[in-house]
Design a protein around this motif. Structure first.
Motif, PDB file in Angstrom:
ATOM      1  N   ALA A  49      98.274  19.148  86.304  1.00  0.00           N
ATOM      2  CA  ALA A  49      99.399  18.463  85.647  1.00  0.00           C
ATOM      3  C   ALA A  49     100.686  19.253  85.822  1.00  0.00           C
ATOM      4  CB  ALA A  49      99.091  18.299  84.166  1.00  0.00           C
ATOM      5  N   LYS A 100     103.460  16.643  91.805  1.00  0.00           N
ATOM      6  CA  LYS A 100     102.827  15.699  92.741  1.00  0.00           C
ATOM      7  C   LYS A 100     103.572  14.363  92.825  1.00  0.00           C
ATOM      8  CE  LYS A 100      98.886  15.585  90.579  1.00  0.00           C
ATOM      9  NZ  LYS A 100      99.157  16.470  89.427  1.00  0.00           N
ATOM     10  N   THR A 103      97.448   7.684  90.965  1.00  0.00           N
ATOM     11  CA  THR A 103      96.169   7.355  90.331  1.00  0.00           C
ATOM     12  C   THR A 103      96.101   7.856  88.889  1.00  0.00           C
ATOM     13  OG1 THR A 103      95.083   9.343  91.195  1.00  0.00           O
ATOM     14  CG2 THR A 103      94.905   7.327  92.518  1.00  0.00           C
ATOM     15  N   GLY A 104      96.921   8.869  88.557  1.00  0.00           N
ATOM     16  CA  GLY A 104      96.972   9.334  87.163  1.00  0.00           C
ATOM     17  C   GLY A 104      97.419   8.198  86.255  1.00  0.00           C
ATOM     18  N   TYR A 132      94.447   6.150  85.106  1.00  0.00           N
ATOM     19  CA  TYR A 132      93.679   6.759  84.006  1.00  0.00           C
ATOM     20  C   TYR A 132      94.466   6.658  82.703  1.00  0.00           C
ATOM     21  CZ  TYR A 132      90.204   8.269  87.299  1.00  0.00           C
ATOM     22  OH  TYR A 132      89.201   8.255  88.237  1.00  0.00           O
ATOM     23  N   ARG A 142     103.385   7.152  79.615  1.00  0.00           N
ATOM     24  CA  ARG A 142     103.953   8.516  79.701  1.00  0.00           C
ATOM     25  C   ARG A 142     104.160   9.172  78.335  1.00  0.00           C
ATOM     26  NH1 ARG A 142     102.641   9.500  84.675  1.00  0.00           N
ATOM     27  NH2 ARG A 142     102.971   7.599  85.833  1.00  0.00           N
ATOM     28  N   VAL A 184      94.370  11.523  77.694  1.00  0.00           N
ATOM     29  CA  VAL A 184      93.929  10.994  78.989  1.00  0.00           C
ATOM     30  C   VAL A 184      92.825  11.821  79.664  1.00  0.00           C
ATOM     31  CG1 VAL A 184      95.859  12.074  80.262  1.00  0.00           C
ATOM     32  CG2 VAL A 184      94.743  10.068  81.214  1.00  0.00           C
ATOM     33  N   ALA A 185      92.843  13.141  79.513  1.00  0.00           N
ATOM     34  CA  ALA A 185      91.826  13.951  80.203  1.00  0.00           C
ATOM     35  C   ALA A 185      90.426  13.647  79.651  1.00  0.00           C
ATOM     36  CB  ALA A 185      92.150  15.435  80.077  1.00  0.00           C
ATOM     37  N   SER A 205      89.403  10.301  81.144  1.00  0.00           N
ATOM     38  CA  SER A 205      89.100  10.354  82.579  1.00  0.00           C
ATOM     39  C   SER A 205      87.864  11.205  82.878  1.00  0.00           C
ATOM     40  CB  SER A 205      90.309  10.827  83.381  1.00  0.00           C
ATOM     41  OG  SER A 205      90.731  12.053  82.903  1.00  0.00           O
ATOM     42  N   ARG A 223      85.521   6.701  85.487  1.00  0.00           N
ATOM     43  CA  ARG A 223      85.744   7.214  86.855  1.00  0.00           C
ATOM     44  C   ARG A 223      85.147   6.278  87.897  1.00  0.00           C
ATOM     45  NH1 ARG A 223      88.487  11.515  86.445  1.00  0.00           N
ATOM     46  NH2 ARG A 223      88.908  11.344  88.657  1.00  0.00           N
ATOM     47  N   ARG A 278      93.718  13.828  91.144  1.00  0.00           N
ATOM     48  CA  ARG A 278      92.911  15.040  91.001  1.00  0.00           C
ATOM     49  C   ARG A 278      91.772  15.080  92.011  1.00  0.00           C
ATOM     50  NH1 ARG A 278      96.493  14.717  87.981  1.00  0.00           N
ATOM     51  NH2 ARG A 278      96.908  15.795  86.039  1.00  0.00           N
ATOM     52  N   MET A 334      91.716  12.907  95.059  1.00  0.00           N
ATOM     53  CA  MET A 334      92.028  12.087  96.233  1.00  0.00           C
ATOM     54  C   MET A 334      91.350  12.666  97.479  1.00  0.00           C
ATOM     55  SD  MET A 334      93.831   9.687  95.066  1.00  0.00           S
ATOM     56  CE  MET A 334      92.804   9.897  93.635  1.00  0.00           C
ATOM     57  N   ARG A 383     107.428  19.677  82.516  1.00  0.00           N
ATOM     58  CA  ARG A 383     107.015  18.563  81.643  1.00  0.00           C
ATOM     59  C   ARG A 383     107.905  18.501  80.408  1.00  0.00           C
ATOM     60  NH1 ARG A 383     102.885  14.642  82.910  1.00  0.00           N
ATOM     61  NH2 ARG A 383     102.223  15.509  84.866  1.00  0.00           N
ATOM     62  N   ARG A 398      94.556  20.260  79.283  1.00  0.00           N
ATOM     63  CA  ARG A 398      94.259  19.244  80.302  1.00  0.00           C
ATOM     64  C   ARG A 398      93.676  19.907  81.558  1.00  0.00           C
ATOM     65  NH1 ARG A 398      97.668  15.064  82.578  1.00  0.00           N
ATOM     66  NH2 ARG A 398      99.576  15.841  81.630  1.00  0.00           N
ATOM     67  N   ASP A 440      90.081  18.897  82.975  1.00  0.00           N
ATOM     68  CA  ASP A 440      90.057  18.332  84.337  1.00  0.00           C
ATOM     69  C   ASP A 440      89.224  19.171  85.308  1.00  0.00           C
ATOM     70  OD1 ASP A 440      91.649  16.199  83.591  1.00  0.00           O
ATOM     71  OD2 ASP A 440      93.503  17.020  84.403  1.00  0.00           O
ATOM     72  N   ARG A 462      85.061  19.134  84.012  1.00  0.00           N
ATOM     73  CA  ARG A 462      84.246  17.922  83.782  1.00  0.00           C
ATOM     74  C   ARG A 462      83.174  17.801  84.865  1.00  0.00           C
ATOM     75  NH1 ARG A 462      89.303  14.446  85.332  1.00  0.00           N
ATOM     76  NH2 ARG A 462      89.079  14.459  87.577  1.00  0.00           N
TER      77      ARG A 462
HETATM   78  O1  C5P Z   1      98.738  12.815  87.179  1.00  0.00           O
HETATM   79  P1  C5P Z   1      98.749  12.661  85.677  1.00  0.00           P
HETATM   80  O2  C5P Z   1      99.140  13.914  84.958  1.00  0.00           O
HETATM   81  O3  C5P Z   1      99.529  11.481  85.224  1.00  0.00           O
HETATM   82  O4  C5P Z   1      97.233  12.361  85.321  1.00  0.00           O
HETATM   83  C1  C5P Z   1      96.816  12.167  84.005  1.00  0.00           C
HETATM   84  C2  C5P Z   1      95.359  12.556  83.835  1.00  0.00           C
HETATM   85  O5  C5P Z   1      94.543  11.598  84.520  1.00  0.00           O
HETATM   86  C3  C5P Z   1      94.926  13.903  84.384  1.00  0.00           C
HETATM   87  O6  C5P Z   1      95.129  14.954  83.464  1.00  0.00           O
HETATM   88  C4  C5P Z   1      93.449  13.686  84.648  1.00  0.00           C
HETATM   89  O7  C5P Z   1      92.715  13.877  83.460  1.00  0.00           O
HETATM   90  C5  C5P Z   1      93.376  12.225  85.011  1.00  0.00           C
HETATM   91  N1  C5P Z   1      93.266  11.978  86.451  1.00  0.00           N
HETATM   92  C6  C5P Z   1      92.030  12.091  87.039  1.00  0.00           C
HETATM   93  N2  C5P Z   1      91.867  11.787  88.349  1.00  0.00           N
HETATM   94  C7  C5P Z   1      92.909  11.378  89.101  1.00  0.00           C
HETATM   95  C8  C5P Z   1      94.199  11.283  88.526  1.00  0.00           C
HETATM   96  C9  C5P Z   1      94.335  11.614  87.195  1.00  0.00           C
HETATM   97  O8  C5P Z   1      91.080  12.475  86.374  1.00  0.00           O
HETATM   98  N3  C5P Z   1      92.707  11.046  90.378  1.00  0.00           N
END
Ligand code: C5P
Length: 219
Positions: free
Chosen positions: A9, A13, A31-32, A35, A87, A95-96, A99, A105, A126, A128, A153, A176, A180, A183
């Motif tokens: 985070a 990116k 993709t964040g 989630y 946001r 969110v973590a 996800s 997932r 995270r 890709m 942030r 986070r 992340d 997991r």
């Molecule tokens: O990129 P961003 O900070 O918006 O992502 C939010 C959360 O989404 C991340 O902290 C992570 O937990 C989850 N995420 C994920 N896999 C991805 C993109 C985001 O687990 N491909």
């Protein structure tokens, strides 16, 4: 060509991926945001994060639309524009956890894999380079020190008018990172063939230039 950008985070990116997509004429996928959208959905429905059966059913009928725009993407959940809502600090805080759920997932990975087959794409997240498009021609792992990521942030949130402290944001970013990277399903990790770029102390322009050089070298 497909470009995968992963990292923790606040590494920058989304900011650089959006600029690169514009410069290269590629489609950008954040993709964040997907989630985050599921997190908004679970909060709206008041569902417990442990109720996998109910979450699965909800995901099956979820209508999640990602509309690419010139400077990013708009995201609609069941017909509602949630581009801004995703946001908020509340969503970032939860969110973590959402996800990390295998059912979430599995569903989003499937949607993302369908999405990235549509042509030239730059996707950030995270997993890709490791899970969603392991065949990507360019893989970047973007990082920066936790303090710098929290500072970025914090400034972003402050500019949007949220009353948060730097310490709170740093705590959230570290939490986070921990969730992340630890997991069980698709943890955040650098793909073996990804190029590591540390953006600590670099300006956005410097990061964009570095990535453009890497991308051009692969063409
Ligand atoms: O990129 P961003 O900070 O918006 O992502 C939010 C959360 O989404 C991340 O902290 C992570 O937990 C989850 N995420 C994920 N896999 C991805 C993109 C985001 O687990 N491909």
């Amino acid at each position: 060509m497909r470009i995968a950008i992963d990292g923790p985070a606040g590494a920058g990116k989304s900011t650089v991926a959006k600029i690169l997509a514009q410069k290269l004429g590629y489609t950008y996928l954040d993709t964040g945001a997907m989630y985050r959208a599921v997190t908004v959905l679970l909060l709206k429905e008041g569902l417990s994060f442990t109720d996998e059966e109910k979450i699965k059913k909800l995901l099956q009928v979820m209508d999640l639309k990602i509309i690419p725009e010139k400077d990013g993407q708009k995201i609609y959940l069941n017909g509602q524009d949630i581009t801004e809502v995703i946001r908020t600090p509340r969503v970032s805080e939860l969110v973590a956890k959402v996800s990390a759920l295998p059912v979430v997932r599995e569903h989003l990975t499937k949607l993302q894999r369908e999405y990235v087959t549509r042509g030239e794409i730059i996707a950030d997240g995270r997993d890709m380079g490791t899970v969603v498009m392991p065949e990507a021609e360019v893989k970047i792992f973007l990082t920066a020190s936790p303090e710098e990521r929290a500072r970025r942030r914090y400034q972003e949130l402050k500019a949007k008018g949220f009353a948060v402290s730097y310490e709170e944001v740093l705590k959230e970013v570290l939490k986070r990172d921990e969730v992340d990277t630890t997991r069980k399903v698709s943890p955040l990790k650098q793909a073996p063939d990804a190029i590591l770029v540390d953006t600590t102390g670099l300006s956005i322009e410097q990061v964009v230039d570095t990535l453009l050089r890497i991308i051009r070298g692969k063409r």
